[in-house]
Scaffold this motif. Sequence first.
Motif, PDB file in Angstrom:
ATOM      1  N   MET A  47      41.747  88.026  10.268  1.00 17.59           N
ATOM      2  CA  MET A  47      42.352  88.450  11.534  1.00 17.59           C
ATOM      3  C   MET A  47      41.465  88.027  12.698  1.00 17.59           C
ATOM      4  SD  MET A  47      43.340  92.291  12.882  1.00 17.59           S
ATOM      5  CE  MET A  47      44.682  92.490  11.707  1.00 17.59           C
ATOM      6  N   THR A  48      42.079  87.524  13.745  1.00 17.42           N
ATOM      7  CA  THR A  48      41.386  87.180  14.976  1.00 17.42           C
ATOM      8  C   THR A  48      41.839  88.139  16.069  1.00 17.42           C
ATOM      9  OG1 THR A  48      41.309  84.846  14.351  1.00 17.42           O
ATOM     10  CG2 THR A  48      40.977  85.375  16.683  1.00 17.42           C
ATOM     11  N   ARG A  87      48.539  93.064   6.627  1.00 15.70           N
ATOM     12  CA  ARG A  87      47.571  93.903   7.333  1.00 15.70           C
ATOM     13  C   ARG A  87      47.869  95.361   7.011  1.00 15.70           C
ATOM     14  NH1 ARG A  87      48.986  96.822  11.780  1.00 15.70           N
ATOM     15  NH2 ARG A  87      51.179  96.654  12.376  1.00 15.70           N
ATOM     16  N   ILE A  88      46.868  96.202   7.180  1.00 17.01           N
ATOM     17  CA  ILE A  88      47.067  97.644   7.037  1.00 17.01           C
ATOM     18  C   ILE A  88      47.725  98.159   8.308  1.00 17.01           C
ATOM     19  CG2 ILE A  88      45.910  99.867   6.829  1.00 17.01           C
ATOM     20  CD1 ILE A  88      43.800  98.520   5.126  1.00 17.01           C
ATOM     21  N   VAL A 114      51.415  99.026   4.604  1.00 13.53           N
ATOM     22  CA  VAL A 114      51.041  97.653   4.928  1.00 13.53           C
ATOM     23  C   VAL A 114      52.205  96.942   5.584  1.00 13.53           C
ATOM     24  CG1 VAL A 114      49.387  97.548   3.025  1.00 13.53           C
ATOM     25  CG2 VAL A 114      51.721  96.722   2.686  1.00 13.53           C
ATOM     26  N   GLU A 115      51.885  95.936   6.354  1.00 12.80           N
ATOM     27  CA  GLU A 115      52.896  95.035   6.926  1.00 12.80           C
ATOM     28  C   GLU A 115      52.602  93.631   6.431  1.00 12.80           C
ATOM     29  OE1 GLU A 115      54.808  93.593  11.201  1.00 12.80           O
ATOM     30  OE2 GLU A 115      53.004  94.854  11.174  1.00 12.80           O
ATOM     31  N   GLY A 125      40.537  92.586  -0.430  1.00 11.38           N
ATOM     32  CA  GLY A 125      39.090  92.427  -0.407  1.00 11.38           C
ATOM     33  C   GLY A 125      38.448  92.547   0.949  1.00 11.38           C
ATOM     34  N   ARG A 126      39.248  92.781   2.018  1.00 13.38           N
ATOM     35  CA  ARG A 126      38.695  92.881   3.368  1.00 13.38           C
ATOM     36  C   ARG A 126      38.832  94.319   3.866  1.00 13.38           C
ATOM     37  NH1 ARG A 126      42.201  88.599   3.475  1.00 13.38           N
ATOM     38  NH2 ARG A 126      43.679  89.796   4.726  1.00 13.38           N
ATOM     39  N   GLU A 127      37.728  94.881   4.334  1.00 12.45           N
ATOM     40  CA  GLU A 127      37.787  96.240   4.874  1.00 12.45           C
ATOM     41  C   GLU A 127      38.528  96.225   6.205  1.00 12.45           C
ATOM     42  OE1 GLU A 127      34.642  99.281   6.760  1.00 12.45           O
ATOM     43  OE2 GLU A 127      34.230  98.743   4.667  1.00 12.45           O
TER      44      GLU A 127
END
Length: 815
Positions: free
Chosen positions: A1-2, A192-193, A218-219, A282-284
């Motif tokens: 994500m940016t 994404r959450i 989630v989306e 795997g990404r917080e």
Amino acid sequence: MTVIELTGKWTVTASSGPVPAGIAGRPIPARVPGAVHLDLQRAGLIADPFDGANETEQQWIGDVDWTFTTVFEWADDGTERQELVAEGLDTVAVIALNGVEVGRAENQHRSHRFDISAALVTGENTLRIDFAAPVPAAEARSQEHGPRPHVNHHPYNAIRKMASSFGWDWGIDVAGAGIWRPIRVETWSDARIAAVRPLVDVNRENGTVGIVDVHIDVERADRLREPELDVEVEIAGQRIPTRVPMGSTSVVVHVEVPDPELWWPRSHGAQPLYPLAVRLQGREQWRRRIGFRTVRVDTAPDEQGTPYAVYVNDRLVHIRGANWIPDHAFPSEVDADRCARRIADATEANINLLRVWGGGIYESEDFYTICDEQGVLVQQDLLLACAAYAEEAWLHREVEAEAREAITRLSSHPSLVIWNGGNENIVAYADWGWRHRLEGRTWGEAYFRRLLPGLLAELDPTRFFSPGSPYSFSAYLSPNLGQHGTTHIWDVWNEKDYTAYAEWTPRFVAEFGFQGPPAWTTLTDVVHDAPLDPHGPQMLVHQKAERGNEKLERGLGPHLPRPRTIDDWHWATQLNQAAAVRFGIEHFRSLAPYNTGTIVWQLNDDWPVISWAAVDFAERRKPLWYAIRAVYEPRLVTVQPREEGLAAVLLNDHDDAWAGELALRRMSFDGFVLSSAVIACEVGARSESTVQIPPALRTPADPSGEVLVAEAADFGRAVHDFAEVVEQRLERQPFEAVSSAQDGAVRVTVSARSYVRDLFVLADRGHPDASVDTGLVTLLPGERCDFTVTGVPPQIDPGVFLDPLVLRHAGDLQG
């Protein structure tokens, strides 16, 4: 994500409406987050909205459409989704990117996420947000959908904007526009959450087990491609992996934590918080802290009516609370440090619950996080206050959207224990004559009876829901009966003297209070009437209650001499405010266990104003604050009238039982003991005991010159005056005082020759930055007290704090 934070260069322009010459069409530098009033002030185009009579002169701002514009750079990073995320738009807005409309908003109390992929370009992008003038927007919607009753002068109930921004009986009317919470561009791929709701419970069947059900929404970036998604939850050393199935957008992860440390309200135990992390692929992407505790509120009818008793971890918590309003009329101005200072004002006054009032906002994460850490319970109102609200789709959808978001966002906070449907809406319909005025139009019942309890049942059944405040917990009873549920007591202040609190025997008091002016410096920094007068034009701008200063003066009558000067008026009305609330809280607390709590109105102010607050807008603690601190002590002795005569009530809000002696003295103002007794007594843990006072002690020979003193180790001292100040023979100079500079502070030492009632250091009158550690001290002959005054520059003469306008007491009001 940016993420691209849009906090750079913004401008705001008055696009239409009654704009003064020189402002119309002119781009003005703007801050985001912020508010248009503040932008205009920084640009030198308006004066301080809080000063003098500027509120009236600046009413045009709420009648103007405002356009906010910024330019940002973006480079295509190959992500699948590009969105504009606005956490708070105030209020009715059209959002355009590069001239393309990408969304609309009409609710200050919710966030928005807009797809901007079709309008975003590589390189320079222009974002424009057009805000409709809020006052005409509210009035137009009110007329279109049918006017409905409300307090104050604008129809704030027709628009989902902070109600108090349109003015209140303590609040300035500064309805404006702005981007009041962060705004940014987010670009992302895959998924994404969208939301996390950790719902906590504690199971004690086989040992203590902390339970958290982590609801994860989630989306997906591509709704046509919905593979399984890896999710991991981490807490208390455990990592629990799971998967969101193909085609699904949610999952629940059940976690059990053996033998957790329980989270307790302050003075009941510690506040351990457990970090909870959620990772997607795997990404917080989400992290909060939770606390393990249970909450229930007992409203089951009993032989005396209907209780309102709050239990945390199955332990009754006697509520010593305060109502919380937005801490600034422009909420974007409240940072984490100011929030922490205000909550410290609560905890240092022995307050264990803050009620976030329904005419304000859902507070910042800072607020709830600090309450979590400090063990301050929170009752959160849904944002419906003192009005009838349309139930039709045009408003219903926004109320539902904001409530869903707030319930979800705040679900991780252990401090939040009660959701309340709103403030005084139900009692207004039932008892204020609004039913007839509505002529059959909807008024909000569907929210309190169906929508809001339904959302709590769906999203967070772990917390208690009350349909409103006040509320009797029966559809067939008046909502504001003392023996049933929660009560608001406003006949005192509006109509009756504060001694009328004794006419009430409430189970739980959710609102009550008495007005007083802010600190002298806070008041005179913004009120410039010459000469200063309680009824001067600028003074009355800073008094929003109907006939407020008349009520202040009426309230003095039975208790204090008529003020001779503006200085005496200020001191007398501050002192009377403190005496009124002190009287009420001591009476209500003495009714325990029948009474289970009080929530005084109010802790704080949102601008410099004469009000019910204990701490004024400039963060100066009024005499009321010191009174609240004293009567909210967990252990308290108070002298109260009972059928048999005066009694001493010992209140023990500690886990330990107490046994000892109660020492009683009836004495003259010069220190002669006329009668005395020592009575052995016991008080159980989290309990109370009433001791009848012998006739020789409770019956004065000279009410105007005697007091009754009740003392018990660990409970402090109660001094019962047999007469009001106006009837007492108090000396104007009953003490000797000296001051000195010590360790970067000023020490004021007072030694009493005669009885000294309610001694106080008005520290800001000695120096604007000064504050004092204690106040409203009562001294008996021969006693002394040391006041520590901090915030004093070293060059200031300590003697200024001995000035008779600084060092005051009740007796100096007498002629």
